[in-house]
Design an enzyme around this catalytic site. Structure first.
Site, PDB file in Angstrom:
ATOM      1  N   ASP A 117       0.839  -1.190   0.000  1.00  0.00           N
ATOM      2  CA  ASP A 117       0.000   0.000   0.000  1.00  0.00           C
ATOM      3  C   ASP A 117       0.884   1.253   0.000  1.00  0.00           C
ATOM      4  O   ASP A 117       1.886   1.317   0.731  1.00  0.00           O
ATOM      5  CB  ASP A 117      -0.890  -0.008   1.242  1.00  0.00           C
ATOM      6  N   GLU A 142       1.444  -0.285  -5.044  1.00  0.00           N
ATOM      7  CA  GLU A 142       0.541   0.829  -5.306  1.00  0.00           C
ATOM      8  C   GLU A 142       1.474   2.031  -5.474  1.00  0.00           C
ATOM      9  O   GLU A 142       1.947   2.591  -4.486  1.00  0.00           O
ATOM     10  CB  GLU A 142      -0.420   1.050  -4.142  1.00  0.00           C
TER      11      GLU A 142
END
Length: 410
Positions: free
Chosen positions: A74, A111
């Protein structure tokens, strides 16, 4: 980041007490020293040798002891900054993961952006190993399908595997993680039902969640009470899923989109333990409209898996695809069609106009004829036929507003 928060609301648990300046990025000259590239008050100082080793040991433990087959990182661009938050060309942690004899053999997905504005889609340090969430794919697909002008070329590029981003060194189309929706943001149902986020229940006066959703409510915000609006929304959901399944690259789908899960326009529901965040088996199993959409949704996934023309390992060449387009510079055009060539070629067309298109079909090859697999304008079960039972007569096919078509040679 960790749960220890920032300087405004610190929560002393572990690293802050052991050695805060080692474990967290900080600006010692600032009143609030903790740097916040995660949106959660702090950012782990991932490229300090001590922290790098801690992360590597943890990842190896998950692979060796728990047998996980990969990781999605993330806000991974936060791992590409130095102690003071400056971006690094060759971040030690990412390099170490890429060279590690254990970690380099599992799936690694970034990401490729963070909350500090570092945006690395197509440029994340990758060593030809890392895949990326393709945020440009999400945005371009959303804009074209809802009929935004000037998006045809970008839509074609994303459908074809985003070679502008990934066709270099030894990178492949599968390094692009294609997605229309994710756990952050609107569900597929809400993407076609709301123009704006509705996050009042989150307690932050709707300041949270993205404002750039590229969504379209199809004529009325939220619950419409209109059969015309609802049918258009169903078509648009089909169109989005079809675009994803027809794209080269690795598709990613969101739980609940297969039956039409809604969060009532809330695009940041991570903190809400409510039925909107559950998988509603009752909706899937008891609602005919949901079951019909599930049939279309799951059938297309199987169709993609069984087609050698989709999900290719290498980027498309001129021999692999023909674009039936002579005026790419036409900003007003929201129609695109192409043929994927193979033993049994496939014709695909998307009409994002609000009017019908009388579309001339290319000639099928080798004495074969075109057969219809998908027409998103048709009701279930005619909208999807994996066998392509319906033979197309003639040389034209009328494509409805906001709909899409797939034909195969037989």
């Amino acid at each position: 980041h960790t749960a220890e928060g920032g300087d405004t609301n610190p929560y002393l648990l572990s690293f802050r007490g052991i050695d805060s300046s080692v474990y967290y990025m900080q600006n010692p000259d600032s009143y609030e020293q903790m740097l916040n590239y995660s949106g959660c008050g702090n950012t782990v100082n991932a490229n300090h040798p001590v922290v790098t080793n801690l992360i590597l040991d943890s990842l190896r433990h998950w692979v060796e002891e728990y047998q996980v087959d990969g990781f999605r990182f993330d806000l991974a661009s936060a791992l590409c900054r130095d102690t003071t938050g400056e971006p690094l060309q060759d971040p030690p942690l990412i390099r170490a993961i890429s060279k590690d004899p254990t970690l380099s053999k599992v799936k690694l997905i970034s990401e490729p952006w963070d909350c500090g504005g570092l945006y690395q889609v197509g440029s994340f340090p990758n060593w030809d190993i890392w895949a990326e969430w393709n945020g440009k794919y999400r945005d371009d697909i959303r804009c074209f399908i809802k009929g935004d002008p000037g998006m045809k070329s970008a839509f074609a590029t994303r459908i074809a595997g985003s070679a502008d981003l990934y066709h270099y060194n030894n990178r492949k189309p599968f390094h692009s993680i294609n997605f229309v929706t994710a756990h952050d943001g609107f569900t597929l149902n809400d993407l076609v039902s709301y123009n704006s986020k509705h996050n009042e229940d989150n307690g932050e006066e709707s300041r949270d969640g993205s404002n750039d959703n590229f969504s379209w409510n199809c004529g009325k915000e939220g619950v419409s009470g209109s059969e015309e609006v609802e049918q258009l929304r169903i078509r648009q959901r089909k169109n989005f899923h079809l675009a994803l399944m027809m794209s080269q690259g690795t598709p990613m789908v969101l739980m609940g989109d297969e039956y039409g899960r809604t969060t009532n326009g809330n695009n940041n529901t991570y903190g809400l333990d409510r039925r909107m965040n559950y998988f509603r088996w009752d909706h899937l199993e008891e609602d005919k409209e949901s079951m019909d959409f599930f049939r279309f949704y799951s059938g297309l996934i199987h169709f993609r898996r069984n087609s050698p023309l989709l999900g290719r390992s290498d980027f498309l060449t001129k021999k692999d695809i023909t674009w039936h387009e002579s005026n790419w510079s036409n900003e007003e055009s929201c129609f695109l069609s192409f043929t994927l060539h193979g033993e049994s070629s496939m014709y695909v067309a998307f009409n994002a106009h609000e009017y019908w298109i009388e579309n001339a079909l290319p000639a099928a090859g080798g004495g074969k004829q075109w057969h219809r697999v998908v027409d998103t304008n048709l009701p279930s079960p005619r909208d999807f036929d994996s066998e392509g039972s319906r033979k197309i007569e003639g040389t034209k096919y009328n494509i409805a507003p906001y709909s899409a078509l797939v034909l195969v040679e037989k």
